[in-house]
Every structure is written in structure tokens, then in C-alpha cells.
Scaffold this motif. Structure first.
Motif, mmCIF file in Angstrom:
data_model
loop_
_atom_site.group_PDB
_atom_site.id
_atom_site.type_symbol
_atom_site.label_atom_id
_atom_site.label_comp_id
_atom_site.label_asym_id
_atom_site.label_seq_id
_atom_site.Cartn_x
_atom_site.Cartn_y
_atom_site.Cartn_z
ATOM 1 N N ALA A 7 0.852 -0.779 -0.189
ATOM 2 C CA ALA A 7 -0.058 0.256 -0.046
ATOM 3 C C ALA A 7 1.011 1.456 0.112
ATOM 4 C CB ALA A 7 -0.790 0.020 1.020
ATOM 5 N N ASP A 8 0.165 2.489 -0.389
ATOM 6 C CA ASP A 8 0.718 3.355 -0.759
ATOM 7 C C ASP A 8 1.454 4.247 0.926
ATOM 8 O OD1 ASP A 8 2.093 6.004 -0.217
ATOM 9 O OD2 ASP A 8 0.158 7.447 -1.812
ATOM 10 N N ARG A 9 1.869 4.130 1.544
ATOM 11 C CA ARG A 9 2.519 4.621 2.658
ATOM 12 C C ARG A 9 3.158 6.305 3.409
ATOM 13 N NH1 ARG A 9 -1.401 1.586 4.362
ATOM 14 N NH2 ARG A 9 -0.873 -0.377 5.112
ATOM 15 N N THR A 10 2.735 6.493 1.610
ATOM 16 C CA THR A 10 3.811 8.089 1.525
ATOM 17 C C THR A 10 3.084 9.210 2.724
ATOM 18 O OG1 THR A 10 3.216 8.607 -0.133
ATOM 19 C CG2 THR A 10 5.164 7.447 -0.304
ATOM 20 N N ASP A 11 1.948 8.658 2.933
ATOM 21 C CA ASP A 11 1.039 9.325 3.736
ATOM 22 C C ASP A 11 1.403 9.325 5.260
ATOM 23 O OD1 ASP A 11 -0.288 7.169 4.881
ATOM 24 O OD2 ASP A 11 -1.885 7.782 3.655
ATOM 25 N N HIS A 12 0.838 10.320 6.142
ATOM 26 C CA HIS A 12 1.315 10.536 7.718
ATOM 27 C C HIS A 12 0.261 9.078 8.258
ATOM 28 C CE1 HIS A 12 3.604 13.942 7.292
ATOM 29 N NE2 HIS A 12 1.901 14.219 6.507
ATOM 30 N N SER A 13 -0.516 8.325 7.517
ATOM 31 C CA SER A 13 -1.327 6.945 8.867
ATOM 32 C C SER A 13 -0.438 5.715 8.801
ATOM 33 C CB SER A 13 -1.926 6.405 7.322
ATOM 34 O OG SER A 13 -1.158 6.003 5.919
ATOM 35 N N ALA A 14 1.019 6.195 8.419
ATOM 36 C CA ALA A 14 1.760 4.729 8.872
ATOM 37 C C ALA A 14 2.298 5.486 9.978
ATOM 38 C CB ALA A 14 2.846 4.547 8.006
ATOM 39 N N GLN A 15 3.034 6.520 10.454
ATOM 40 C CA GLN A 15 3.235 7.342 11.324
ATOM 41 C C GLN A 15 2.298 6.987 12.314
ATOM 42 O OE1 GLN A 15 7.184 7.423 11.506
ATOM 43 N NE2 GLN A 15 6.035 7.729 13.794
ATOM 44 N N THR A 16 1.540 7.672 12.259
ATOM 45 C CA THR A 16 -0.175 7.364 13.536
ATOM 46 C C THR A 16 -0.314 6.430 13.761
ATOM 47 O OG1 THR A 16 -0.795 9.065 11.632
ATOM 48 C CG2 THR A 16 -2.065 7.519 13.538
ATOM 49 N N ALA A 17 -0.127 4.974 12.354
ATOM 50 C CA ALA A 17 -0.549 4.217 13.293
ATOM 51 C C ALA A 17 0.748 3.263 14.211
ATOM 52 C CB ALA A 17 -0.025 2.788 12.189
ATOM 53 N N ILE A 18 2.032 3.744 13.816
ATOM 54 C CA ILE A 18 3.400 3.664 14.427
ATOM 55 C C ILE A 18 3.436 4.066 16.235
ATOM 56 C CG2 ILE A 18 6.165 3.531 14.616
ATOM 57 C CD1 ILE A 18 5.386 1.762 13.136
ATOM 58 N N ASP A 19 2.852 5.639 15.982
ATOM 59 C CA ASP A 19 2.641 6.278 16.900
ATOM 60 C C ASP A 19 2.080 5.335 18.378
ATOM 61 O OD1 ASP A 19 4.961 7.676 16.226
ATOM 62 O OD2 ASP A 19 3.677 9.072 15.340
ATOM 63 N N LEU A 20 0.949 4.885 17.554
ATOM 64 C CA LEU A 20 -0.178 4.636 18.167
ATOM 65 C C LEU A 20 -0.044 3.195 19.000
ATOM 66 C CD1 LEU A 20 -3.193 5.202 16.426
ATOM 67 C CD2 LEU A 20 -3.054 5.968 19.182
ATOM 68 N N LEU A 21 0.830 2.176 18.126
ATOM 69 C CA LEU A 21 1.271 0.919 18.349
ATOM 70 C C LEU A 21 2.503 1.195 19.639
ATOM 71 C CD1 LEU A 21 2.103 -1.145 15.558
ATOM 72 C CD2 LEU A 21 0.543 -1.920 17.471
ATOM 73 N N LEU A 22 3.270 2.408 19.746
ATOM 74 C CA LEU A 22 4.227 2.032 20.571
ATOM 75 C C LEU A 22 3.614 3.606 21.607
ATOM 76 C CD1 LEU A 22 7.081 3.965 18.737
ATOM 77 C CD2 LEU A 22 6.494 1.173 18.922
ATOM 78 N N SER A 23 2.903 3.432 21.874
ATOM 79 C CA SER A 23 2.091 3.976 22.964
ATOM 80 C C SER A 23 1.454 2.983 23.794
ATOM 81 C CB SER A 23 1.207 5.504 23.207
ATOM 82 O OG SER A 23 0.125 4.656 22.147
ATOM 83 N N ARG A 24 0.932 1.942 23.405
ATOM 84 C CA ARG A 24 -0.269 0.585 23.977
ATOM 85 C C ARG A 24 0.582 0.691 25.345
ATOM 86 N NH1 ARG A 24 -0.845 -3.755 26.122
ATOM 87 N NH2 ARG A 24 0.772 -4.299 26.171
ATOM 88 N N ARG A 25 0.227 0.551 25.975
ATOM 89 C CA ARG A 25 0.061 -0.269 27.667
ATOM 90 C C ARG A 25 -1.021 -0.570 28.170
ATOM 91 N NH1 ARG A 25 -1.137 2.363 32.304
ATOM 92 N NH2 ARG A 25 -1.683 4.287 31.981
ATOM 93 N N SER A 26 -0.649 -1.623 29.152
ATOM 94 C CA SER A 26 -1.508 -1.937 29.355
ATOM 95 C C SER A 26 -2.600 -1.150 31.366
ATOM 96 C CB SER A 26 -1.128 -4.021 30.188
ATOM 97 O OG SER A 26 -1.182 -4.525 29.991
ATOM 98 N N HIS A 27 -4.162 -1.652 31.697
ATOM 99 C CA HIS A 27 -4.838 -0.781 31.915
ATOM 100 C C HIS A 27 -5.563 -1.053 32.612
ATOM 101 C CE1 HIS A 27 -4.258 3.062 30.026
ATOM 102 N NE2 HIS A 27 -3.888 1.899 28.181
ATOM 103 N N TRP A 28 -5.445 -1.539 33.889
ATOM 104 C CA TRP A 28 -6.641 -2.000 35.889
ATOM 105 C C TRP A 28 -6.734 -0.619 36.309
ATOM 106 C CZ3 TRP A 28 -8.002 -7.488 35.687
ATOM 107 C CH2 TRP A 28 -8.232 -7.466 36.682
ATOM 108 N N PRO A 29 -7.802 -1.126 36.820
ATOM 109 C CA PRO A 29 -8.851 -1.534 36.182
ATOM 110 C C PRO A 29 -9.446 -0.612 35.100
ATOM 111 C CG PRO A 29 -9.276 -0.482 38.536
ATOM 112 C CD PRO A 29 -8.078 -0.155 38.446
ATOM 113 N N LEU A 30 -10.274 -1.123 34.336
ATOM 114 C CA LEU A 30 -11.678 -0.969 33.039
ATOM 115 C C LEU A 30 -12.851 -0.411 33.896
ATOM 116 C CD1 LEU A 30 -9.522 -3.208 31.654
ATOM 117 C CD2 LEU A 30 -9.129 -0.286 31.199
ATOM 118 N N SER A 31 -13.418 0.691 33.190
ATOM 119 C CA SER A 31 -14.449 1.356 33.648
ATOM 120 C C SER A 31 -15.816 1.710 32.547
ATOM 121 C CB SER A 31 -14.570 2.528 34.709
ATOM 122 O OG SER A 31 -13.811 2.999 33.849
#
Ligand SMILES: Cc1cc2nc3c(=O)[nH]c(=O)nc-3n(C[C@H](O)[C@H](O)[C@H](O)COP(=O)(O)O)c2cc1C
Length: 210
Positions: A7-31
């Protein structure tokens, strides 16, 4: 043969997706709220994208939500009471809270095909990869997730309560819901990946033969 990016990844969508992946963490508790039914469908669809040797589709998911969480809480208290038969049942009432720690709980199950030439380990890894895709999808939607096994996961009584058959293995539970508001800069730090990556060098023939 020419090769091309899928796919054409020359737009910002790839970096946005990577930034989101790099910000994942676990959360507890959840409401509440939990993901909507349509979001949940996409979260399960993300699981279907896991690498799957032999296309065995070994993943099974059991959702526990709404009123069923109360009955699940009873199961957790029953299991704890059975582990400590000398203690009064009341002593294990706190186990019930676990069932209410998130508005949605997803039991992660591997239906292992033992007649397949694909080793059991690979089938379990496949379900683990599916779970990771789900955690990422949950995060992308702005919800939080937590994968927990805990003491109950490996108990036959829990397998019976979930209606698992003999070929099925329980790999834990995904707790899913809305995370508590994060304080500024609360993203837990991760180690640099450099310390976990090395470049393979051809081993000297003599050393390889030793
Ligand atoms: C298979 C599996 C089982 C886990 N079981 C538990 C558990 O029972 N209790 C727990 O506190 N964390 C458990 N964890 C770890 C949490 O899911 C989480 O990864 C950990 O708290 C670190 O948070 P992070 O995902 O933000 O790095 C488990 C993780 C995996 C992959």
C-alpha cells in the motif's frame, strides 16, 4: 520479478499507526463503557489476522459481560473456596471483584488440533498473536485492555465453568473497558529495543562443528 509495497504509505497514516502502537500499555482496572458491538466485531476481526500455521484457526473467544459477570464472580469465589476448604467461604468474597474489574471479559481459548502436524506450541503462539492483535485494536479505539491469567486459569473447574472441551486450553482473560484518565506523562517507559536485538554473524566452521 518486481516487488512493491502492498500500500502507499507515503502519507502520515503509517507514522500515526506506529505512534499508536508505541503508546499501547495495559490498564487496570477498567470501567464502562466497553467497546460497542461494531467495534468488538472489528476487534475480533483483528484476531483473524494473526499468523496461523496450517490455517487451523485455533482461537476461540468467550465473552463475559453484563449480568453474566455476577455469575462469573460466583465461579471465582467457588474456585478460591475449593482451594482452601478449611476457610469459610466469606474469606474469598474479594475474588468476586475480579469479575467486575472491567465491563467486558474475553476468555482466550486455544482449540488445539492434536492430529495436525503443526506443533501445539505453534498453535498456542497463534492464539497469543491473535490476542495481541486484539489488544492493539482495543488500544486503537481508545479503550484499555489487560491480559491476565492468575491462579484460576489452569484449574479444571474453570475449564468446566467455561464449557471447554478436552482439546481446548485456556490462555487467560482479556479485561476490556475504558481506562482511568491518565496523568500527564504516565505512559510507562519501555527499555530500548537495542538491548534485545543482535545481528547474526556466521559462526566459524570449527566452532559450529564443536
Ligand atoms: C499470557 C499472559 C498472562 C498474564 N497474566 C497476568 C496476571 O495474571 N497478572 C498480572 O498482573 N499480569 C499478567 N500479565 C501481564 C499484563 O498483561 C501486562 O502485560 C503487564 O502488567 C505489563 O503491562 P504492559 O502490557 O503495559 O507492559 C500477563 C501477560 C501475559 C502475556
Amino acid at each position: 520479478m518486481t516487488s512493491t509495497l502492498i500500500a502507499d504509505r507515503t502519507d502520515h497514516s503509517a507514522q500515526t499507526a506506529i505512534d499508536l502502537l508505541l503508546s499501547r500499555r495495559s490498564h487496570w482496572p477498567l470501567s464502562a463503557p466497553a467497546p460497542t458491538q461494531q467495534q468488538l466485531q472489528h476487534i475480533f476481526d483483528a484476531a483473524m489476522r494473526a499468523p496461523d500455521h496450517g490455517r487451523l484457526r485455533p482461537w476461540r473467544f468467550i465473552t463475559i459481560r453484563d449480568e453474566a459477570r455476577h455469575a462469573f464472580g460466583n465461579v471465582l469465589v467457588d474456585l478460591a473456596a475449593a482451594r482452601a476448604p478449611d476457610e469459610p467461604r466469606d474469606a474469598h468474597e474479594h475474588r468476586r471483584q475480579r469479575a467486575m474489574a472491567a465491563p467486558l471479559i474475553i476468555a482466550l481459548v486455544a482449540a488445539v488440533d492434536r492430529s495436525s502436524s503443526v506443533p501445539e506450541l505453534e498453535q498456542l503462539l497463534c492464539v497469543g498473536a491473535a490476542a495481541m492483535n486484539m489488544l492493539n485494536a482495543i488500544h486503537l479505539y481508545g479503550y484499555g485492555g489487560f491480559w491476565a491469567t492468575g491462579i484460576d486459569t489452569y484449574e479444571p473447574a474453570m475449564h468446566r465453568a467455561l464449557g471447554l472441551d478436552a482439546s481446548e486450553r485456556l490462555l487467560g482473560f482479556l479485561f476490556v473497558g475504558t481506562p482511568q484518565k491518565e496523568k500527564e506523562g504516565q505512559l510507562t517507559r519501555r527499555p530500548s529495543s537495542d538491548a534485545y536485538v543482535r545481528e547474526w554473524q556466521p559462526i566459524q566452521c570449527d566452532a559450529a562443528r564443536a
